[in-house]
Scaffold this motif. Structure first.
Motif, PDB file in Angstrom:
ATOM      1  N   THR A  66       0.809  -1.219   0.000  1.00  0.00           N
ATOM      2  CA  THR A  66       0.000   0.000   0.000  1.00  0.00           C
ATOM      3  C   THR A  66       0.844   1.271   0.000  1.00  0.00           C
ATOM      4  N   VAL A  67       2.109   1.181   0.391  1.00  0.00           N
ATOM      5  CA  VAL A  67       2.927   2.393   0.522  1.00  0.00           C
ATOM      6  C   VAL A  67       4.289   2.295  -0.155  1.00  0.00           C
ATOM      7  N   GLN A  98       6.601  -8.119  -3.343  1.00  0.00           N
ATOM      8  CA  GLN A  98       7.837  -8.541  -4.018  1.00  0.00           C
ATOM      9  C   GLN A  98       7.856  -8.096  -5.468  1.00  0.00           C
ATOM     10  N   GLY A  99       6.859  -8.494  -6.230  1.00  0.00           N
ATOM     11  CA  GLY A  99       6.825  -8.169  -7.647  1.00  0.00           C
ATOM     12  C   GLY A  99       6.712  -6.685  -7.893  1.00  0.00           C
ATOM     13  N   LEU A 100       5.881  -6.021  -7.107  1.00  0.00           N
ATOM     14  CA  LEU A 100       5.688  -4.581  -7.264  1.00  0.00           C
ATOM     15  C   LEU A 100       6.995  -3.830  -7.050  1.00  0.00           C
ATOM     16  N   VAL A 101       7.687  -4.147  -5.964  1.00  0.00           N
ATOM     17  CA  VAL A 101       8.907  -3.418  -5.616  1.00  0.00           C
ATOM     18  C   VAL A 101      10.051  -3.773  -6.565  1.00  0.00           C
ATOM     19  N   GLU A 141      29.334   5.536   3.191  1.00  0.00           N
ATOM     20  CA  GLU A 141      29.959   5.721   4.501  1.00  0.00           C
ATOM     21  C   GLU A 141      28.881   6.026   5.541  1.00  0.00           C
ATOM     22  N   LEU A 142      27.780   6.617   5.051  1.00  0.00           N
ATOM     23  CA  LEU A 142      26.653   6.984   5.891  1.00  0.00           C
ATOM     24  C   LEU A 142      25.428   6.217   5.415  1.00  0.00           C
ATOM     25  N   VAL A 143      24.540   5.901   6.362  1.00  0.00           N
ATOM     26  CA  VAL A 143      23.358   5.094   6.043  1.00  0.00           C
ATOM     27  C   VAL A 143      22.127   5.778   6.621  1.00  0.00           C
ATOM     28  N   ALA A 144      21.206   6.161   5.728  1.00  0.00           N
ATOM     29  CA  ALA A 144      19.919   6.714   6.151  1.00  0.00           C
ATOM     30  C   ALA A 144      18.871   5.611   6.085  1.00  0.00           C
ATOM     31  N   ILE A 145      17.907   5.648   6.999  1.00  0.00           N
ATOM     32  CA  ILE A 145      16.904   4.583   7.103  1.00  0.00           C
ATOM     33  C   ILE A 145      15.509   5.194   7.134  1.00  0.00           C
ATOM     34  N   PHE A 146      14.615   4.618   6.312  1.00  0.00           N
ATOM     35  CA  PHE A 146      13.226   5.058   6.301  1.00  0.00           C
ATOM     36  C   PHE A 146      12.305   3.853   6.305  1.00  0.00           C
ATOM     37  N   ASP A 147      11.321   3.877   7.197  1.00  0.00           N
ATOM     38  CA  ASP A 147      10.267   2.867   7.176  1.00  0.00           C
ATOM     39  C   ASP A 147       9.334   3.140   6.003  1.00  0.00           C
ATOM     40  N   ALA A 148       8.487   2.153   5.706  1.00  0.00           N
ATOM     41  CA  ALA A 148       7.692   2.199   4.483  1.00  0.00           C
ATOM     42  C   ALA A 148       6.670   3.321   4.461  1.00  0.00           C
ATOM     43  N   ASP A 149       6.194   3.764   5.621  1.00  0.00           N
ATOM     44  CA  ASP A 149       5.140   4.781   5.638  1.00  0.00           C
ATOM     45  C   ASP A 149       5.670   6.201   5.663  1.00  0.00           C
ATOM     46  N   PHE A 150       6.976   6.382   5.497  1.00  0.00           N
ATOM     47  CA  PHE A 150       7.570   7.711   5.492  1.00  0.00           C
ATOM     48  C   PHE A 150       7.680   8.243   4.062  1.00  0.00           C
ATOM     49  N   ILE A 151       7.716   9.558   3.954  1.00  0.00           N
ATOM     50  CA  ILE A 151       7.945  10.213   2.666  1.00  0.00           C
ATOM     51  C   ILE A 151       9.123  11.166   2.841  1.00  0.00           C
ATOM     52  N   SER A 406      13.712 -10.779  23.029  1.00  0.00           N
ATOM     53  CA  SER A 406      13.362 -10.974  21.629  1.00  0.00           C
ATOM     54  C   SER A 406      11.854 -11.167  21.485  1.00  0.00           C
ATOM     55  N   GLY A 407      11.433 -12.029  20.567  1.00  0.00           N
ATOM     56  CA  GLY A 407      10.016 -12.226  20.305  1.00  0.00           C
ATOM     57  C   GLY A 407       9.690 -11.867  18.874  1.00  0.00           C
ATOM     58  N   GLU A 408       8.432 -12.027  18.518  1.00  0.00           N
ATOM     59  CA  GLU A 408       8.010 -11.772  17.144  1.00  0.00           C
ATOM     60  C   GLU A 408       7.862 -10.277  16.894  1.00  0.00           C
ATOM     61  N   PHE A 409       8.407  -9.819  15.773  1.00  0.00           N
ATOM     62  CA  PHE A 409       8.375  -8.422  15.386  1.00  0.00           C
ATOM     63  C   PHE A 409       7.135  -8.208  14.519  1.00  0.00           C
ATOM     64  N   VAL A 410       6.045  -7.773  15.137  1.00  0.00           N
ATOM     65  CA  VAL A 410       4.776  -7.623  14.424  1.00  0.00           C
ATOM     66  C   VAL A 410       4.695  -6.209  13.864  1.00  0.00           C
ATOM     67  N   ARG A 411       4.663  -6.079  12.545  1.00  0.00           N
ATOM     68  CA  ARG A 411       4.694  -4.765  11.929  1.00  0.00           C
ATOM     69  C   ARG A 411       3.362  -4.027  12.109  1.00  0.00           C
ATOM     70  N   THR A 412       3.454  -2.714  12.109  1.00  0.00           N
ATOM     71  CA  THR A 412       2.261  -1.893  12.147  1.00  0.00           C
ATOM     72  C   THR A 412       1.727  -1.747  10.734  1.00  0.00           C
ATOM     73  N   PRO A 413       0.465  -2.077  10.473  1.00  0.00           N
ATOM     74  CA  PRO A 413      -0.061  -1.976   9.112  1.00  0.00           C
ATOM     75  C   PRO A 413      -0.140  -0.530   8.644  1.00  0.00           C
ATOM     76  N   LYS A 414       0.196  -0.317   7.376  1.00  0.00           N
ATOM     77  CA  LYS A 414       0.139   1.012   6.784  1.00  0.00           C
ATOM     78  C   LYS A 414      -1.076   1.120   5.882  1.00  0.00           C
ATOM     79  N   GLN A 415      -1.783   2.235   5.974  1.00  0.00           N
ATOM     80  CA  GLN A 415      -2.974   2.441   5.156  1.00  0.00           C
ATOM     81  C   GLN A 415      -2.593   2.832   3.736  1.00  0.00           C
ATOM     82  N   GLY A 416      -1.713   3.849   3.612  1.00  0.00           N
ATOM     83  CA  GLY A 416      -1.301   4.298   2.298  1.00  0.00           C
ATOM     84  C   GLY A 416      -2.479   4.734   1.453  1.00  0.00           C
ATOM     85  N   ASP A 417      -2.467   4.329   0.183  1.00  0.00           N
ATOM     86  CA  ASP A 417      -3.531   4.707  -0.736  1.00  0.00           C
ATOM     87  C   ASP A 417      -4.638   3.664  -0.805  1.00  0.00           C
TER      88      ASP A 417
END
Length: 521
Positions: A66-67, A98-101, A141-151, A406-417
């Motif tokens: 979605t995002v 997978q295919g979309l990205v 040398e530098l690494v920027a990180i963005f989650d899927a719901d960021f712009i 530790s434990g399961e990493f449950v992602r937060t769903p993104k609404q997007g479009d």
């Protein structure tokens, strides 16, 4: 004897909550005292294209159809020399993402961008594992990180890259914006809470030279700082907080830039919000278990160690708040309001420990971004109510964090479009409903016994529990109705006790959704 025990327990809870309240006021004071340093951080020399270092932008994804396209389009517009910019798409998806990205990455490559698509099938370490896998082959040398719901904005990298001319700087964190702040009262309160974190907590800690954390997205790291701190580790659910402390203990300095804003999406469903906050609470407690002893014994100033304690333990306020809700009714009944000293000792601390500190904290968060402080005041009752309503569920997260790592990493769903594409299944709010009934009893008792200072707070407790219970039940009714009227859902995922399972819903192609993401109390 029972009355004495109740008295000790009740005042103990009040003292604990008052401690966290006074800490909020302390952060407000630190912001005021260090305004000059906080502002000076924005004065960073602009580098010429020739002097710019190579940068890798990492985009960790998991079933983000979605995002994902929106994110990739935004990163493609980054104002940075193409020969010095690498885009890593770290895709652990199991659905159509997978295919979309993959196709989108190919289009970016055709435009001359250095875009790399990396797909893992085992998801070892979840987000931390994906970031670590990408880091091993990152060109920057530098690494920027963005989650899927960021712009990310086009000037993001150029705005902050100059800070890394100082070899002691290990990470620069920017402020989160909110794309859907005004969708509902739920998103408005969330936005206010996150603004409090970014515009009070982060500014105060940075300005006073205290330890603060990378927020998991919207920031940039020096690759060597990550490696020297021991790399991304996945024995907690808040890998960002864990690495932040290890890097600062290794001697690296962090910078906070409030003026660089990365817009992002807020959860619009209470179930999604609870899932997000559950992971944050559990992971923070796990990080405290892992690092607290090391931090308290490190060569840090007393102020740094005290602040680290409050930074790593804020979620313990949730069990205290639940306990206060349980104790309030018997305390109001057993402690006579006719005794003036008793009334002051019980009611006034309850008032000042909540309203006073929260009001000052969030009023500063509003004024720091040019908004009216009265906006915070208007939303304060709902903020207290929402924090109270979430307290039982997040108390379970605290207990889980104390019991296991530790434990399961449950992602937060993104609404997007595509709103409604992903849903969250969670437990029915039985505990919240029971506490709502108890709090309603406290409202009646406060009036009948003359504890009038306690009445508005008992009302807020009752409203908070009822509000969260109502929203959860409403969402689950809608989810069940949609399931009944749709095609069979593929990849239905059972939640472990105390955790939410995120489900790719109502699509024949949808599969398991797993991945996760303070509220101030």
């Amino acid at each position: 004897m029972l009355s004495l025990l109740l008295c000790v327990l009740y005042f103990g809870v009040l003292i604990g909550l008052s401690g966290y309240g006074l800490h909020r006021l302390h952060l407000v004071v630190l912001c005021r005292l260090n305004r000059a340093k906080i502002t000076r951080a924005q004065e960073v020399a602009a580098l010429t294209d020739r002097d710019l270092p190579p940068v890798t932008i990492q985009l960790p994804l998991f079933n983000e159809s979605t995002v994902a396209a929106r994110l990739l389009d935004a990163v493609a517009k980054m104002d940075y020399p193409r020969d010095k910019l690498e885009i890593q798409v770290l895709d652990d998806s199991t659905d159509e993402t997978q295919g979309l990205v993959r196709a989108h990455v190919e289009r970016l490559r055709a435009l001359g961008l250095d875009a790399v698509y990396l797909h893992r099938v085992d998801r070892v370490g979840y987000k931390a594992g994906a970031l670590d896998a990408g880091l091993k082959i990152a060109k920057g040398e530098l690494v920027a990180i963005f989650d899927a719901d960021f712009i990310p904005q086009p000037d993001f990298v150029r705005s902050i890259v100059g800070h890394f001319e100082d070899p002691t700087v290990g990470m620069v964190q920017t402020r989160w914006g909110h794309l859907n702040r005004d969708v509902s009262i739920l998103t408005q309160v969330q936005a206010l809470m996150l603004d409090g974190h970014h515009l009070v907590e982060n500014r105060a800690r940075f300005g006073a030279g205290l330890l603060f954390n990378f927020s998991g997205t919207g920031g940039m790291w020096r690759k060597d700082a990550i490696r020297e701190a021991g790399g991304w580790q996945h024995d907690t659910l808040t890998e960002d907080l864990d690495l932040s402390y290890r890097a600062q203990l290794a001697g690296y300095r962090f910078v906070y830039r409030e003026d660089v804003v990365s817009p992002a999406e807020l959860p619009e469903d209470i179930s999604a919000l609870r899932a997000q906050q559950y992971r944050w609470a559990k992971g923070t407690v796990q990080t405290a278990r892992k690092l607290m002893a090391t931090v308290l014994s490190a060569k840090l100033s007393l102020g740094q160690r005290i602040e680290a304690f409050f930074h790593l333990t804020p979620h313990f306020a949730y069990p205290l708040l639940v306990l206060l809700s349980v104790l309030l009714l018997p305390a109001l009944v057993l402690f006579p309001a006719a005794d003036t000293l008793t009334m002051i000792a019980i009611d006034l601390p309850l008032c000042t420990a909540t309203t006073g500190s929260l009001a000052a904290f969030y009023m500063l968060a509003e004024t720091a971004q040019g908004r009216s402080r009265w906006g915070a005041v208007r939303r304060l009752p709902m903020l207290i109510a929402l924090g109270t309503g979430l307290a039982p569920y997040l108390s379970k997260a605290v207990i889980e964090g104390l019991r296991s790592m530790s434990g399961e990493f449950v992602r937060t769903p993104k609404q997007g479009d595509n709103k409604g594409r992903y849903k969250v299944r969670t437990d029915l709010p039985i505990t919240e409903a029971m506490l709502a009934v108890l709090s309603c009893g406290a409202v009646v008792a406060s009036v009948e016994t003359g504890h009038y200072f306690a009445t508005p707070f008992a009302v807020l407790f009752a409203v908070g529990y009822l509000y969260v219970a109502f929203l959860v039940i409403q969402e689950q009714i809608v989810r069940r109705r949609d399931v009944a009227s749709s095609a069979p859902v593929v990849g239905w995922s059972d939640a472990r006790p105390g955790e939410a399972a995120v489900v790719g819903a109502w699509s024949r192609q949808s599969t398991k959704e797993r991945h996760l993401g303070d509220l101030a109390v």
